[in-house]
Design a protein around this motif. Structure first.
Motif, PDB file in Angstrom:
ATOM      1  N   PRO A   1       0.950  -1.159   0.106  1.00 18.13           N
ATOM      2  CA  PRO A   1       0.073  -0.040  -0.141  1.00 18.13           C
ATOM      3  C   PRO A   1       0.837   1.192  -0.013  1.00 18.13           C
ATOM      4  CG  PRO A   1      -0.719  -1.411   1.924  1.00 18.13           C
ATOM      5  CD  PRO A   1       0.613  -1.917   1.044  1.00 18.13           C
ATOM      6  N   MET A   2       0.272   2.485  -0.515  1.00 20.52           N
ATOM      7  CA  MET A   2       1.215   3.680  -0.640  1.00 20.52           C
ATOM      8  C   MET A   2       0.239   4.861  -0.833  1.00 20.52           C
ATOM      9  SD  MET A   2       2.329   3.409  -4.738  1.00 20.52           S
ATOM     10  CE  MET A   2       1.198   2.935  -5.861  1.00 20.52           C
ATOM     11  N   THR A   3       0.734   5.815  -0.143  1.00 27.63           N
ATOM     12  CA  THR A   3       0.127   7.068  -0.108  1.00 27.63           C
ATOM     13  C   THR A   3       0.353   8.022  -1.188  1.00 27.63           C
ATOM     14  OG1 THR A   3       1.811   8.056   1.361  1.00 27.63           O
ATOM     15  CG2 THR A   3       0.013   6.913   2.391  1.00 27.63           C
ATOM     16  N   SER A   4       1.171   7.710  -2.056  1.00 25.13           N
ATOM     17  CA  SER A   4       2.000   8.424  -3.363  1.00 25.13           C
ATOM     18  C   SER A   4       2.450   7.515  -4.260  1.00 25.13           C
ATOM     19  CB  SER A   4       3.006   9.465  -2.572  1.00 25.13           C
ATOM     20  OG  SER A   4       3.309  10.368  -3.504  1.00 25.13           O
ATOM     21  N   VAL A   5       2.350   8.135  -5.428  1.00 27.00           N
ATOM     22  CA  VAL A   5       2.885   7.517  -6.422  1.00 27.00           C
ATOM     23  C   VAL A   5       4.551   7.612  -6.389  1.00 27.00           C
ATOM     24  CG1 VAL A   5       0.947   7.299  -8.218  1.00 27.00           C
ATOM     25  CG2 VAL A   5       2.599   9.259  -8.211  1.00 27.00           C
ATOM     26  N   VAL A   6       5.185   8.624  -5.758  1.00 30.43           N
ATOM     27  CA  VAL A   6       6.477   8.866  -5.569  1.00 30.43           C
ATOM     28  C   VAL A   6       6.748   8.502  -4.421  1.00 30.43           C
ATOM     29  CG1 VAL A   6       8.358  10.517  -5.898  1.00 30.43           C
ATOM     30  CG2 VAL A   6       6.351  10.483  -7.302  1.00 30.43           C
ATOM     31  N   GLN A   7       7.936   7.785  -3.816  1.00 31.54           N
ATOM     32  CA  GLN A   7       8.274   7.386  -2.665  1.00 31.54           C
ATOM     33  C   GLN A   7       8.856   8.666  -2.077  1.00 31.54           C
ATOM     34  OE1 GLN A   7       7.067   4.798  -1.129  1.00 31.54           O
ATOM     35  NE2 GLN A   7       8.551   3.233  -1.079  1.00 31.54           N
ATOM     36  N   VAL A   8       8.495   9.080  -0.856  1.00 25.66           N
ATOM     37  CA  VAL A   8       8.680  10.163  -0.195  1.00 25.66           C
ATOM     38  C   VAL A   8       8.833   9.641   1.252  1.00 25.66           C
ATOM     39  CG1 VAL A   8       8.005  12.659   0.424  1.00 25.66           C
ATOM     40  CG2 VAL A   8       7.541  11.733  -1.838  1.00 25.66           C
ATOM     41  N   ALA A   9       9.652  10.232   1.956  1.00 23.25           N
ATOM     42  CA  ALA A   9       9.969   9.880   3.421  1.00 23.25           C
ATOM     43  C   ALA A   9       9.340  10.979   4.099  1.00 23.25           C
ATOM     44  CB  ALA A   9      11.341  10.056   3.646  1.00 23.25           C
ATOM     45  N   MET A  10       8.488  10.814   5.014  1.00 21.43           N
ATOM     46  CA  MET A  10       7.697  11.781   5.638  1.00 21.43           C
ATOM     47  C   MET A  10       8.451  12.573   6.770  1.00 21.43           C
ATOM     48  SD  MET A  10       4.368  11.654   4.961  1.00 21.43           S
ATOM     49  CE  MET A  10       3.582  12.298   6.352  1.00 21.43           C
ATOM     50  N   LYS A  11       8.369  13.829   6.941  1.00 20.69           N
ATOM     51  CA  LYS A  11       9.249  14.685   7.677  1.00 20.69           C
ATOM     52  C   LYS A  11       8.491  14.445   8.899  1.00 20.69           C
ATOM     53  CE  LYS A  11      10.090  18.095   4.303  1.00 20.69           C
ATOM     54  NZ  LYS A  11      10.067  19.372   4.074  1.00 20.69           N
ATOM     55  N   LYS A  12       9.636  14.089  10.109  1.00 24.06           N
ATOM     56  CA  LYS A  12       9.121  13.815  11.392  1.00 24.06           C
ATOM     57  C   LYS A  12       9.855  14.544  12.454  1.00 24.06           C
ATOM     58  CE  LYS A  12       7.674   9.008  10.032  1.00 24.06           C
ATOM     59  NZ  LYS A  12       7.981   7.671  10.254  1.00 24.06           N
ATOM     60  N   ARG A  13       9.267  14.759  13.375  1.00 24.09           N
ATOM     61  CA  ARG A  13       9.909  15.591  14.646  1.00 24.09           C
ATOM     62  C   ARG A  13       9.603  14.757  15.977  1.00 24.09           C
ATOM     63  NH1 ARG A  13       6.112  17.691  18.015  1.00 24.09           N
ATOM     64  NH2 ARG A  13       3.991  18.291  17.097  1.00 24.09           N
ATOM     65  N   GLU A  14      10.509  14.925  16.670  1.00 25.13           N
ATOM     66  CA  GLU A  14      10.394  14.042  17.971  1.00 25.13           C
ATOM     67  C   GLU A  14       9.215  14.518  18.897  1.00 25.13           C
ATOM     68  OE1 GLU A  14      12.853  13.401  22.312  1.00 25.13           O
ATOM     69  OE2 GLU A  14      13.833  13.868  20.263  1.00 25.13           O
ATOM     70  N   ASP A  15       8.536  13.574  19.290  1.00 25.74           N
ATOM     71  CA  ASP A  15       7.102  14.069  19.833  1.00 25.74           C
ATOM     72  C   ASP A  15       7.553  14.296  21.347  1.00 25.74           C
ATOM     73  OD1 ASP A  15       4.507  14.480  20.372  1.00 25.74           O
ATOM     74  OD2 ASP A  15       3.948  12.472  20.473  1.00 25.74           O
ATOM     75  N   ALA A  16       7.491  15.538  21.777  1.00 27.17           N
ATOM     76  CA  ALA A  16       7.958  15.909  23.010  1.00 27.17           C
ATOM     77  C   ALA A  16       6.698  16.776  23.786  1.00 27.17           C
ATOM     78  CB  ALA A  16       9.329  16.690  23.355  1.00 27.17           C
TER      79      ALA A  16
END
Length: 95
Positions: free
Chosen positions: A51-66
């Protein structure tokens, strides 16, 4: 799966679209052809497809959850007419 005239009229009523008898006949054919395409898609073997959310592989930008208090509570309530322990004080509106 096929759609009859009564189903077309019910869908139109639920969508709040005025449909005449002639338009319902045309929509019946269109809906049946769309459902035919969907049935063809159901015949495809997609077991090895991730399963994919986009036709192009893109890494989600994530930040530390604090968890923080923001550190600016006093600045936020500085202009409030009335505060208590860095909370806004408002009149009671429900009895």
């Amino acid at each position: 799966m096929s759609v009859d005239i009564d189903t077309v009229k019910r869908i139109a009523r639920l969508a709040r679209i005025a449909v005449s008898e002639e338009e319902a006949q045309g929509l019946q054919g269109e809906l049946n052809s769309i459902l035919g395409w969907v049935e063809q898609l159901g015949e495809l073997d997609v077991d090895d497809v991730e399963p994919m959310t986009s036709v192009v592989q893109v890494a989600m930008k994530k930040r530390e959850d604090a968890v923080t208090d923001g550190g600016i509570a006093a600045d936020i309530v500085a202009n409030a007419p009335e505060t208590e322990d860095n909370y806004f004080v408002v009149p009671k509106v429900v009895e």
